[in-house]
Design a protein around this motif. Sequence first.
Motif, short mmCIF file in Angstrom:
data_model
loop_
_atom_site.label_atom_id
_atom_site.label_comp_id
_atom_site.label_asym_id
_atom_site.label_seq_id
_atom_site.Cartn_x
_atom_site.Cartn_y
_atom_site.Cartn_z
N UNK A 1 6.32 -69.44 56.21
CA UNK A 1 7.31 -68.18 57.58
C UNK A 1 6.94 -69.56 58.74
N UNK A 2 7.71 -69.57 59.95
CA UNK A 2 7.67 -70.65 60.82
C UNK A 2 7.94 -68.86 62.02
N UNK A 3 6.64 -69.72 63.00
CA UNK A 3 6.29 -68.65 64.03
C UNK A 3 7.64 -69.01 65.19
N UNK A 4 7.99 -68.25 66.12
CA UNK A 4 8.98 -67.73 67.03
C UNK A 4 8.27 -68.90 68.36
N UNK A 5 6.76 -69.11 68.06
CA UNK A 5 5.87 -70.32 69.16
C UNK A 5 4.66 -69.79 69.08
N UNK A 6 3.68 -70.88 69.49
CA UNK A 6 2.88 -70.93 69.17
C UNK A 6 2.29 -72.69 67.82
N UNK A 7 0.91 -72.73 67.44
CA UNK A 7 0.89 -73.27 66.58
C UNK A 7 -0.26 -72.85 65.48
N UNK A 8 0.05 -74.36 64.12
CA UNK A 8 -0.56 -73.33 63.28
C UNK A 8 -1.08 -74.84 62.55
N UNK A 9 -2.20 -75.04 62.50
CA UNK A 9 -2.88 -76.21 62.21
C UNK A 9 -3.58 -75.72 60.26
N UNK A 10 -3.42 -76.29 59.86
CA UNK A 10 -4.31 -76.20 58.20
C UNK A 10 -4.43 -77.93 57.78
N UNK B 1 3.59 -75.94 61.79
CA UNK B 1 4.27 -74.99 62.16
C UNK B 1 5.99 -75.90 62.59
N UNK B 2 6.00 -76.95 62.55
CA UNK B 2 6.77 -78.49 63.02
C UNK B 2 7.39 -78.54 62.15
N UNK B 3 7.24 -78.64 61.15
CA UNK B 3 7.33 -79.10 59.90
C UNK B 3 8.65 -78.56 59.36
N UNK B 4 9.56 -79.49 59.11
CA UNK B 4 10.74 -79.22 57.71
C UNK B 4 10.23 -78.89 56.60
N UNK B 5 10.78 -77.68 55.40
CA UNK B 5 10.72 -78.07 54.06
C UNK B 5 10.50 -79.02 53.02
N UNK B 6 10.97 -79.97 53.54
CA UNK B 6 11.06 -80.82 52.64
C UNK B 6 9.47 -81.71 52.45
N UNK B 7 9.03 -81.51 54.48
CA UNK B 7 7.71 -81.87 54.53
C UNK B 7 6.62 -81.30 53.93
N UNK B 8 7.45 -79.72 54.25
CA UNK B 8 5.88 -78.15 53.57
C UNK B 8 6.14 -78.07 52.95
N UNK B 9 6.45 -78.49 52.06
CA UNK B 9 6.59 -77.98 50.05
C UNK B 9 5.64 -78.58 49.64
#
Length: 227
Positions: free
Chosen positions: A56-65, A71-79
Amino acid sequence: MIEAKNLSKRYRTEDGRELEVLRELSLRIESGEFVAIVGKSGSGKTTLLSLLAGLDQPSSGEVYLLGHRIDNLDEDALAPFRSKEIGFVFQSFHLIPTLSALENVMIPAQLAGQKDAEAKALELMRRVDLSDRVGSWPGQLSGGEQQRVAICRALINQPKIIFADEPTGNLDSEQGEKVLELLLDLRQNRSLVLVTHDEALAQRADRRLEILDGSMVDESTVARQPA
C-alpha cells in the motif's frame, strides 16, 4: 535495512470524513533484526506493515527498503522489487484453492522466471515436513499446514526481508508455537518484522514496537533471560 520517515495514512469514509490510521510515524529496523509490532486491534499495525512491504502507499512520508525508496514507485517498478527482496506471510494464508500446495509455493519463483522453482519448492516443503502434502489442495490441509505452505511461498525467492501479519493468529497455541519456531529457524540472517497481539510472542523478538491510535508509543529492546 528498513526505514520509515514521518509516515501517515489517511482514508476517506463513506460519509466523507477523513480517517487517519497512521500519524507521522518514523522507525528504523536494521538488517537481520527481528522486530515485533504490537498494539490493539485498530491501532494501525497491519496498515504499517502493508506500507513497509510496499503493498500500500502512504498518504505522506517516505519508506526505504535496503537503501531504495519505494513509496514513490509505481506498481510496474515495485512488483519485481517485492518479488526479489520481500517475503510476506499473511494471517489468513491467501493460498489459491485451485492450485496444489506445491504449486502455491512455486508461484513467486515462477513469476521471477526461475527454472528451478519446483526443486526449490520441494526442498522447502521437505524442511517443514510437508513432503507428503505436495499434491494436496489447500482445503485438504489443516490450518498449521496451510500456514507452513504460506511460509514456504514467502521464502522461496530467498528474500532479504520477511514481513508476517499475525502469522499465528488463526492457529491454536501448539500450532502457533511450531509456526513461530519455523519462521525463526528459516529466516537465518534475514530481517523479520512481525505484527502480533500476542505479548508472549513479542517477547521472543530482538525489539518490540508498540503502536496506539496510529502513533508509536513505545520502543523497547526485549530483555533476554540468560541461558
